[in-house]
Design a protein around this motif. Structure first.
Motif, mmCIF file in Angstrom:
data_model
loop_
_atom_site.group_PDB
_atom_site.id
_atom_site.type_symbol
_atom_site.label_atom_id
_atom_site.label_comp_id
_atom_site.label_asym_id
_atom_site.label_seq_id
_atom_site.Cartn_x
_atom_site.Cartn_y
_atom_site.Cartn_z
ATOM 1 N N VAL A 42 0.957 -1.105 -0.029
ATOM 2 C CA VAL A 42 -0.041 0.000 0.225
ATOM 3 C C VAL A 42 0.845 1.204 0.168
ATOM 4 N N PHE A 43 0.935 1.966 -1.082
ATOM 5 C CA PHE A 43 1.958 2.958 -1.215
ATOM 6 C C PHE A 43 0.980 4.322 -1.938
ATOM 7 N N CYS A 44 1.641 5.344 -0.997
ATOM 8 C CA CYS A 44 0.981 6.756 -1.213
ATOM 9 C C CYS A 44 -0.466 6.847 -1.472
ATOM 10 N N VAL A 45 -1.216 6.063 -0.521
ATOM 11 C CA VAL A 45 -2.903 5.909 -0.543
ATOM 12 C C VAL A 45 -3.025 7.177 0.414
ATOM 13 N N ASP A 46 -3.005 8.330 0.172
ATOM 14 C CA ASP A 46 -2.998 9.438 1.292
ATOM 15 C C ASP A 46 -4.545 9.629 1.796
ATOM 16 N N GLU A 47 -5.474 9.296 0.789
ATOM 17 C CA GLU A 47 -6.827 9.486 1.049
ATOM 18 C C GLU A 47 -7.527 8.913 2.125
ATOM 19 N N ILE A 48 -6.730 7.652 2.375
ATOM 20 C CA ILE A 48 -7.484 6.560 3.126
ATOM 21 C C ILE A 48 -7.020 7.048 4.728
ATOM 22 N N THR A 49 -8.109 7.034 5.618
ATOM 23 C CA THR A 49 -7.735 7.482 6.893
ATOM 24 C C THR A 49 -8.336 6.239 7.823
#
Length: 128
Positions: A42-49
């Motif tokens: 899982v790489f650079c998935v910034d929108e997932i909180t």
């Protein structure tokens, strides 16, 4: 994720930035999904909180890498269900997550069963 998790021969999966719809905040790995998955990044998935891992998912997973996901400040409870997980790499994640996975942290129990855990430097957002 609904279609991917049913692929019976999928062994490697890389989730990278902009893979999800614009307003997606929760990543869910549902029960009995990804039956043959061995490697997950899982790489650079910034929108997932928030990330949910249900019991019975990814029974063959043995390597998990989580990198540069600035919105994720905690690991899913369900990581404890991944009993075949042998390698976990966490790199450039928020400082809050790093403190939670230290031996005295709230989330350490979620990863203590993994034989090889590599934790890189935390991510510090740029000063504004």
């Amino acid at each position: 994720m609904g279609m991917l998790d049913k692929l019976p021969n999928l062994t490697t999966l890389l989730l990278i930035s902009e893979v999800f719809e614009e307003n997606t905040k929760i990543l869910v790995f549902s029960k009995e999904g990804f039956p043959s998955l061995q490697f997950l990044s899982v790489f650079c998935v910034d929108e997932i909180t928030e990330w949910s891992v249900e019991e019975g998912v990814m029974p063959s997973l043995w390597r998990l890498r989580i990198w540069f996901c600035s919105g994720l400040t905690t690991l899913p409870d369900g990581l404890t269900y991944l009993t075949n997980l042998k390698e976990l790499t966490i790199f450039r994640m928020p400082r809050e997550l790093h403190s939670r996975i230290q031996e005295d942290g709230e989330d350490f129990c979620r990863i203590q069963h993994v034989p090889s855990v590599v934790i890189g430097e935390p991510y510090d957002p740029p000063m504004q």
